[in-house]
Scaffold this motif. Structure first.
Motif, PDB file in Angstrom:
ATOM      1  N   GLY A  58      -6.902  -7.020  -5.665  1.00  0.00           N
ATOM      2  CA  GLY A  58      -6.129  -5.875  -6.149  1.00  0.00           C
ATOM      3  C   GLY A  58      -4.637  -6.041  -5.887  1.00  0.00           C
ATOM      4  O   GLY A  58      -3.794  -5.665  -6.724  1.00  0.00           O
ATOM      5  N   ILE A  59      -4.283  -6.606  -4.757  1.00  0.00           N
ATOM      6  CA  ILE A  59      -2.870  -6.856  -4.443  1.00  0.00           C
ATOM      7  C   ILE A  59      -2.276  -7.835  -5.438  1.00  0.00           C
ATOM      8  O   ILE A  59      -1.175  -7.613  -5.987  1.00  0.00           O
ATOM      9  N   LEU A  60      -2.993  -8.925  -5.691  1.00  0.00           N
ATOM     10  CA  LEU A  60      -2.475  -9.939  -6.623  1.00  0.00           C
ATOM     11  C   LEU A  60      -2.358  -9.400  -8.040  1.00  0.00           C
ATOM     12  O   LEU A  60      -1.388  -9.719  -8.753  1.00  0.00           O
ATOM     13  N   VAL A  61      -3.299  -8.573  -8.467  1.00  0.00           N
ATOM     14  CA  VAL A  61      -3.223  -7.967  -9.803  1.00  0.00           C
ATOM     15  C   VAL A  61      -1.997  -7.069  -9.897  1.00  0.00           C
ATOM     16  O   VAL A  61      -1.257  -7.102 -10.891  1.00  0.00           O
ATOM     17  N   ALA A  62      -1.746  -6.273  -8.852  1.00  0.00           N
ATOM     18  CA  ALA A  62      -0.591  -5.365  -8.870  1.00  0.00           C
ATOM     19  C   ALA A  62       0.721  -6.144  -8.867  1.00  0.00           C
ATOM     20  O   ALA A  62       1.681  -5.749  -9.548  1.00  0.00           O
ATOM     21  N   ILE A  63       0.796  -7.235  -8.120  1.00  0.00           N
ATOM     22  CA  ILE A  63       2.045  -8.009  -8.040  1.00  0.00           C
ATOM     23  C   ILE A  63       2.318  -8.755  -9.337  1.00  0.00           C
ATOM     24  O   ILE A  63       3.460  -8.784  -9.829  1.00  0.00           O
ATOM     25  N   PHE A  64       1.273  -9.336  -9.942  1.00  0.00           N
ATOM     26  CA  PHE A  64       1.481 -10.150 -11.141  1.00  0.00           C
ATOM     27  C   PHE A  64       1.382  -9.347 -12.431  1.00  0.00           C
ATOM     28  O   PHE A  64       1.461  -9.915 -13.522  1.00  0.00           O
ATOM     29  N   ALA A  65       1.235  -8.024 -12.327  1.00  0.00           N
ATOM     30  CA  ALA A  65       1.107  -7.189 -13.521  1.00  0.00           C
ATOM     31  C   ALA A  65       2.418  -7.117 -14.300  1.00  0.00           C
ATOM     32  O   ALA A  65       2.414  -6.800 -15.483  1.00  0.00           O
ATOM     33  N   GLN A  89       8.133  -1.630  -7.666  1.00  0.00           N
ATOM     34  CA  GLN A  89       6.968  -0.878  -8.146  1.00  0.00           C
ATOM     35  C   GLN A  89       5.671  -1.662  -7.918  1.00  0.00           C
ATOM     36  O   GLN A  89       4.638  -1.084  -7.580  1.00  0.00           O
ATOM     37  N   SER A  90       5.716  -2.971  -8.085  1.00  0.00           N
ATOM     38  CA  SER A  90       4.532  -3.803  -7.866  1.00  0.00           C
ATOM     39  C   SER A  90       4.087  -3.736  -6.410  1.00  0.00           C
ATOM     40  O   SER A  90       2.889  -3.617  -6.113  1.00  0.00           O
ATOM     41  N   LEU A  91       5.066  -3.806  -5.498  1.00  0.00           N
ATOM     42  CA  LEU A  91       4.728  -3.746  -4.078  1.00  0.00           C
ATOM     43  C   LEU A  91       4.220  -2.354  -3.692  1.00  0.00           C
ATOM     44  O   LEU A  91       3.299  -2.229  -2.887  1.00  0.00           O
ATOM     45  N   THR A  92       4.812  -1.331  -4.271  1.00  0.00           N
ATOM     46  CA  THR A  92       4.362   0.033  -3.990  1.00  0.00           C
ATOM     47  C   THR A  92       2.952   0.246  -4.532  1.00  0.00           C
ATOM     48  O   THR A  92       2.115   0.885  -3.878  1.00  0.00           O
ATOM     49  N   ALA A  93       2.649  -0.307  -5.696  1.00  0.00           N
ATOM     50  CA  ALA A  93       1.320  -0.165  -6.296  1.00  0.00           C
ATOM     51  C   ALA A  93       0.258  -0.926  -5.489  1.00  0.00           C
ATOM     52  O   ALA A  93      -0.920  -0.545  -5.481  1.00  0.00           O
ATOM     53  N   SER A  94       0.669  -1.978  -4.793  1.00  0.00           N
ATOM     54  CA  SER A  94      -0.298  -2.772  -4.027  1.00  0.00           C
ATOM     55  C   SER A  94      -0.483  -2.264  -2.596  1.00  0.00           C
ATOM     56  O   SER A  94      -1.314  -2.799  -1.855  1.00  0.00           O
ATOM     57  N   ALA A  95       0.249  -1.226  -2.190  1.00  0.00           N
ATOM     58  CA  ALA A  95       0.165  -0.716  -0.815  1.00  0.00           C
ATOM     59  C   ALA A  95      -1.248  -0.247  -0.433  1.00  0.00           C
ATOM     60  O   ALA A  95      -1.720  -0.575   0.671  1.00  0.00           O
ATOM     61  N   PRO A  96      -1.975   0.503  -1.273  1.00  0.00           N
ATOM     62  CA  PRO A  96      -3.337   0.902  -0.879  1.00  0.00           C
ATOM     63  C   PRO A  96      -4.260  -0.314  -0.661  1.00  0.00           C
ATOM     64  O   PRO A  96      -5.063  -0.329   0.267  1.00  0.00           O
ATOM     65  N   SER A  97      -4.118  -1.299  -1.511  1.00  0.00           N
ATOM     66  CA  SER A  97      -4.932  -2.506  -1.345  1.00  0.00           C
ATOM     67  C   SER A  97      -4.554  -3.252  -0.074  1.00  0.00           C
ATOM     68  O   SER A  97      -5.417  -3.805   0.616  1.00  0.00           O
TER      69      SER A  97
END
Length: 187
Positions: free
Chosen positions: A95-102, A108-116
């Protein structure tokens, strides 16, 4: 001081210590029955291992259940829990990698990956705690299983018929089992 004495025994010239003759009346033989299976693990094929593994696991589980069934259940639960925690951690990393490479801004990518990322931390902590629990229970269970196996081995030897006990092959097998049990690598 040892004095060597040469006496033929069954057609062979061997040197015998005088103390052997004095104490036992004949030359002592060195019987290395315990080494009969030495190196056998290096010649096993994958097929032989796969064929023997279920029987060995049944024996191990039976010994552990007889020794301490509560500790066995705790160890199995800890091991299964470790697997679940590690699988959850890997899915969270995905999930972290999907959020970062999206795509999009990095913030925003780092913020989106915070829960993961939080889930990865929790899964790693849970796996570590379960690993500690598994090691502690295993340390408590291992001596009990060894004692149960030794008791079973001794009961089998004790229940052997007298005619079997007088047989030399029985003693070679008994020595082989005793030596194999005491020289086994750590579990």
């Amino acid at each position: 001081m040892l004095k060597r004495n040469t006496q033929p025994e069954s057609g062979a010239n061997t040197e015998t210590e005088s103390s052997e003759l004095l104490l036992f009346g004949r030359q002592l033989r060195l019987d290395l029955a315990f080494s009969r299976y030495e190196g056998r693990s290096q010649t096993l094929t994958l097929r032989e291992i796969a064929r023997r593994l279920p029987r060995l696991l049944r024996t191990l589980i039976s010994l552990a259940r007889n020794a301490d069934s509560a500790a066995l259940a705790a160890m199995v639960a800890a091991e299964v829990g470790q697997g679940v925690a590690q699988a959850s951690g890997l899915m969270a990393i995905n999930g972290i990698l999907v959020a970062i490479f999206a795509g999009g801004p990095t913030r925003q990518s780092l913020t989106a990956s915070a829960p993961s990322l939080l889930l990865v931390c929790l899964a790693t902590a849970a796996a570590a705690a379960l690993r500690i629990l598994s090691a502690a229970v295993s340390a408590r269970l291992e001596p009990k299983v060894e004692r149960t196996a030794a008791e079973g081995y001794l009961l089998q030897a004790m229940n052997a018929e007298l005619s079997v006990v007088e047989d030399g092959e029985f003693h070679r097998l008994l020595d082989s089992a005793r030596c194999g049990f005491s020289l086994r690598p750590g579990v």
